[in-house]
Enzyme design. Sequence first.
Site, PDB file in Angstrom:
ATOM      1  N   LYS A  37       0.847  -1.190   0.000  1.00  0.00           N
ATOM      2  CA  LYS A  37       0.000   0.000   0.000  1.00  0.00           C
ATOM      3  C   LYS A  37       0.888   1.248   0.000  1.00  0.00           C
ATOM      4  O   LYS A  37       2.082   1.180   0.261  1.00  0.00           O
ATOM      5  CB  LYS A  37      -0.936  -0.006   1.219  1.00  0.00           C
ATOM      6  CG  LYS A  37      -0.220   0.044   2.566  1.00  0.00           C
ATOM      7  CD  LYS A  37      -1.207  -0.038   3.711  1.00  0.00           C
ATOM      8  CE  LYS A  37      -0.479   0.032   5.063  1.00  0.00           C
ATOM      9  NZ  LYS A  37      -1.425  -0.024   6.197  1.00  0.00           N
ATOM     10  N   TYR A 277      15.140  32.300   0.727  1.00  0.00           N
ATOM     11  CA  TYR A 277      14.040  33.171   1.125  1.00  0.00           C
ATOM     12  C   TYR A 277      14.245  33.721   2.530  1.00  0.00           C
ATOM     13  O   TYR A 277      14.747  33.019   3.426  1.00  0.00           O
ATOM     14  CB  TYR A 277      12.721  32.404   1.089  1.00  0.00           C
ATOM     15  CG  TYR A 277      12.151  32.205  -0.306  1.00  0.00           C
ATOM     16  CD1 TYR A 277      11.756  33.287  -1.076  1.00  0.00           C
ATOM     17  CD2 TYR A 277      11.999  30.924  -0.826  1.00  0.00           C
ATOM     18  CE1 TYR A 277      11.232  33.107  -2.351  1.00  0.00           C
ATOM     19  CE2 TYR A 277      11.470  30.727  -2.099  1.00  0.00           C
ATOM     20  CZ  TYR A 277      11.093  31.828  -2.852  1.00  0.00           C
ATOM     21  OH  TYR A 277      10.578  31.643  -4.103  1.00  0.00           O
TER      22      TYR A 277
END
Length: 385
Positions: A37, A277
């Site tokens: 999964k 940033y």
Amino acid sequence: MVKHSSRIELNQIAYKGNINFIRKKIGEKPILSSVVKANAYGHGIEVFVPMAEKCGINHFCVASSYEAEQVLSVCRPDSHILIMGIIYEEDLGWAISNGIAFFVYNFNRLAKVLEAAKKVDKKAKVHLEVETGANRTGMQANEFPKALSYLKQHQDWLIFEGLCTHFGGAESISNQFKIDQQHKRYKAFLKICKERKFLPEIRHIACSAAALAMEDTVYDMVRIGVAQYGFWPSPDIYYAHLHQTNKKSDATMKRIFNWKTDIMDIRTVDQGEFIGYGTAFQATQEMKIAVIPLGYSNGYPRALSNRGQVLIHGKKAPIVGLINMNLFMVDITHIREVAVGDEVVLIGRQKNNVINVSSFTNATQLLNNEMLSRLPAAIPRTVVK
């Protein structure tokens, strides 16, 4: 084909070693079902399933009919698929016609399964999931007797292939009382089957944690997820194994996953300048930095800003500044002769140094499963020896 900004390598030999270790723990008889999964826990279903089959695995558990279709597209004809989670009513016929088994966790679903089986003219492989205390999915005790009767009445179309449950927290020793209670309740469901002389073909309750540390939970099949990928489910399970084997340490299970990229650019930054940033990092001296071409959109956790490291030329290069959507920077001032295009290891080994998944999870408070399963499916995966 154009090149992706990073790549994942899966180690076939390491995986074989993990399977051999797990097989030794559970014995030769039980089916070892590979849980794939969440895109095989981030390892990539399409690449991982054939890799597992080469190691003798022929049973796969998934969480949805969508994932079942992915496995079906790459697995061998003699491999088996079991859907443990969502399967929509409109997909029942598709699953049945392709011989895919699935969990049924409420009585009303059985009539829909019967209808779909008749429509495609093929028997449905049903695994009754019973509620024992996890309280997620699972058939309640008051529905179980009539579910058994229904299956028995319609054996021409419904195969009682499995009886199962899911442990809620087997990886933690603090939950042992709960796991013991769940196991006791599962045995009560089994007793009803025996009394009615109608037994499932496969009994299965053990996940990785239970299979490795609780021998009495190993029945006809075990559902192995995180352990096959080389991770202990928890420190509790690792220490339980050491206690059982009278060892001080055990490095038998190995990570099969390596994540790599390449240097995109190299820049010199003057003292006092900010990198990236905002003002999260200011150079305290003249620095040489490498620009790495991936970021949080590629599954690299933003929480590693100013905290994480990568490997370049076998040396650790610390992340400087904020991790952006598709870029981040690392300090390479201390590493000689670095060039654009040089290999960067994000997770894995390079020369004598290693960056483990735990380096990510410890810093970001993510589970190993959570971090790996977030990796985009678009990142190319390849198998190496």
